[in-house]
Design a protein around this motif. Structure first.
Motif, mmCIF file in Angstrom:
data_model
loop_
_atom_site.group_PDB
_atom_site.id
_atom_site.type_symbol
_atom_site.label_atom_id
_atom_site.label_comp_id
_atom_site.label_asym_id
_atom_site.label_seq_id
_atom_site.Cartn_x
_atom_site.Cartn_y
_atom_site.Cartn_z
ATOM 1 N N UNK A 76 2.605 4.206 10.034
ATOM 2 C CA UNK A 76 1.632 3.875 8.993
ATOM 3 C C UNK A 76 1.975 2.520 8.391
ATOM 4 N N UNK A 77 0.982 1.647 8.345
ATOM 5 C CA UNK A 77 1.128 0.336 7.713
ATOM 6 C C UNK A 77 0.060 0.240 6.635
ATOM 7 N N UNK A 78 0.506 0.059 5.398
ATOM 8 C CA UNK A 78 -0.390 0.094 4.239
ATOM 9 C C UNK A 78 -0.301 -1.231 3.488
ATOM 10 N N UNK A 79 -1.453 -1.803 3.143
ATOM 11 C CA UNK A 79 -1.505 -3.071 2.418
ATOM 12 C C UNK A 79 -1.845 -2.812 0.948
ATOM 13 N N UNK A 80 -1.181 -3.537 0.060
ATOM 14 C CA UNK A 80 -1.515 -3.461 -1.360
ATOM 15 C C UNK A 80 -1.114 -4.758 -2.058
ATOM 16 N N UNK A 81 -1.774 -5.050 -3.170
ATOM 17 C CA UNK A 81 -1.359 -6.166 -4.015
ATOM 18 C C UNK A 81 -0.670 -5.659 -5.268
ATOM 19 N N UNK A 82 -0.608 -4.318 -5.412
ATOM 20 C CA UNK A 82 -0.140 -3.691 -6.640
ATOM 21 C C UNK A 82 1.370 -3.468 -6.595
ATOM 22 N N UNK A 83 2.091 -4.225 -7.404
ATOM 23 C CA UNK A 83 3.544 -4.107 -7.448
ATOM 24 C C UNK A 83 3.986 -2.710 -7.875
ATOM 25 N N UNK A 84 3.289 -2.131 -8.862
ATOM 26 C CA UNK A 84 3.682 -0.822 -9.379
ATOM 27 C C UNK A 84 3.502 0.268 -8.329
#
Length: 376
Positions: free
Chosen positions: A187-195
């Motif tokens: 699984x490879x998941x992208x996010x911009x959310x540091x928290x």
């Protein structure tokens, strides 16, 4: 599925490289989170892995084969774009059925899989609705179910929790980890959310900035040797506080002075070994959950932590089991966050105007930088 990203570069028109010489090794059954500010190249990297975008240089290998040489229907990848990927003319149930139609499953088996996934993603009451009849969060849950139901080797998820608040994300993060453990999928998941990254524990993290890979590894590896304050912030579930100033060494340690001239901290000798810079102007970083407030101001001697002296409480708010205390030290407004059950009773009783001794542990030092890390 094993994925090898080898010195990949991708440019769009005359702009700077969206992805610039990135190399990354992702092994079968692992969970990776790709994180970085908007425009850092996260979605482009995900599309390069999926074979949806060809690189200008370098190559992407799926199980040692170049992805562009593998027919799309044989790549065994399920891709969730930011737009959620649901077909608007179909109900949620029909969207879930779509990836199962060519799997030679009995109607009973198909119905069972749909029911199980609908229950896991809390969309049982939404199966006969169309996407336009759902809220943003409901559409996101339905889209996640459509991806998870697919019997493939790899899931590529672009901002899968974008429309869910931070508390609502936790059950779905746990669902993803449980799904990975039961299926062995990569699984490879992208996010911009540091928290969002900081709240996860059992995963690998790749940090992108301006198309380049800043650092990659387990959360423990990033915490032990962070490349910069933003990377360090990924290990703190409640964010960090930054203090930029100068550090003067003394026989017993050091004295840190902020640029405002009023905020100072006494740094024990053993903390100086954590400095990653020889610069006079540095940034000191404190995780918000590593502040400790002692109500009997002036009576506590900090031997194991950095002492900021006397602080003044502005306000304390408890929400969702987390105590958030705002306080002043010198001219700086800071925040301490910690799960309420881990906070001593005396600290829970703090009221605006109370004075406290402020001590911090797990402090790190970096070359001087800005103060917008928590908003990156």
């Amino acid at each position: 599925m094993n994925i090898d990203v080898c010195e990949v570069t991708k440019r769009y028109a005359s702009h700077a490289a969206a992805i610039d010489g990135v190399s990354l090794t992702i092994r079968q059954g692992s969970f990776w989170t790709i994180v970085g500010p908007t425009g850092s190249g996260k979605t482009t990297l995900l599309r390069l892995i999926a074979g949806l975008t060809p690189p200008d240089a370098g190559r992407v290998l799926l199980n040692s084969q170049p992805v562009l040489q593998i027919p799309p229907f044989r790549r065994s990848i399920a891709y969730l774009p930011q737009g959620n990927g649901l077909l608007p003319q179909w109900t949620v149930r029909q969207n879930l059925l779509k990836p199962l139609r060519w799997r030679r499953l009995s109607s009973t088996e198909v119905a069972r899989k749909v029911a199980e996934m609908a229950a896991a993603c809390d969309i049982e009451d939404l199966l006969d609705r169309y996407p336009h009849e759902l809220s943003g969060g409901q559409r996101q849950r339905a889209a996640l179910a459509q991806v998870l139901i697919q019997p493939v080797d790899c899931l590529l998820l672009d901002e899968p929790f974008k429309h869910l608040d931070i508390v609502a994300r936790d059950p779905f993060i746990e669902l993803l980890h449980a799904h990975r453990q039961s299926t062995g999928q990569t699984i490879v998941c992208v996010t911009h959310d540091r928290e969002e990254v900081a709240r996860q524990k059992e995963n690998y993290v790749a940090v992108l900035r301006e198309g380049r890979l800043v650092q990659a590894g387990t959360r423990a590896e990033l915490a032990a040797s962070p490349a910069d304050p933003f990377v360090f912030s990924l290990t703190s579930p409640f964010g960090i506080e930054l203090f930029t100033g100068t550090l003067c060494t003394t026989p017993d340690g050091g004295l840190f002075s902020c640029g405002d001239g009023r905020t100072r901290a006494v740094v024990p000798l053993h903390f100086l070994s954590r400095t990653s810079t020889a610069e006079t102007a540095i940034t000191m970083v404190v995780p918000r959950h590593r502040f400790f407030l002692f109500p009997n101001a002036g009576e506590h001697v900090a031997r194991e932590g950095v002492s900021f002296g006397i602080g003044r409480i502005i306000r304390a708010v408890e929400n969702n089991g987390v105590l958030r205390v705002q306080f002043d030290i010198g001219d700086r407004h800071c925040i301490m966050c910690r799960e309420t059950e881990a906070v001593p009773e005396l600290v829970r009783r703090l009221r605006p105007g109370n004075t406290v001794s402020v001590v911090a542990t797990d402090v790190r030092f970096f070359p001087a930088c800005g103060t917008n890390i928590n908003r990156a």
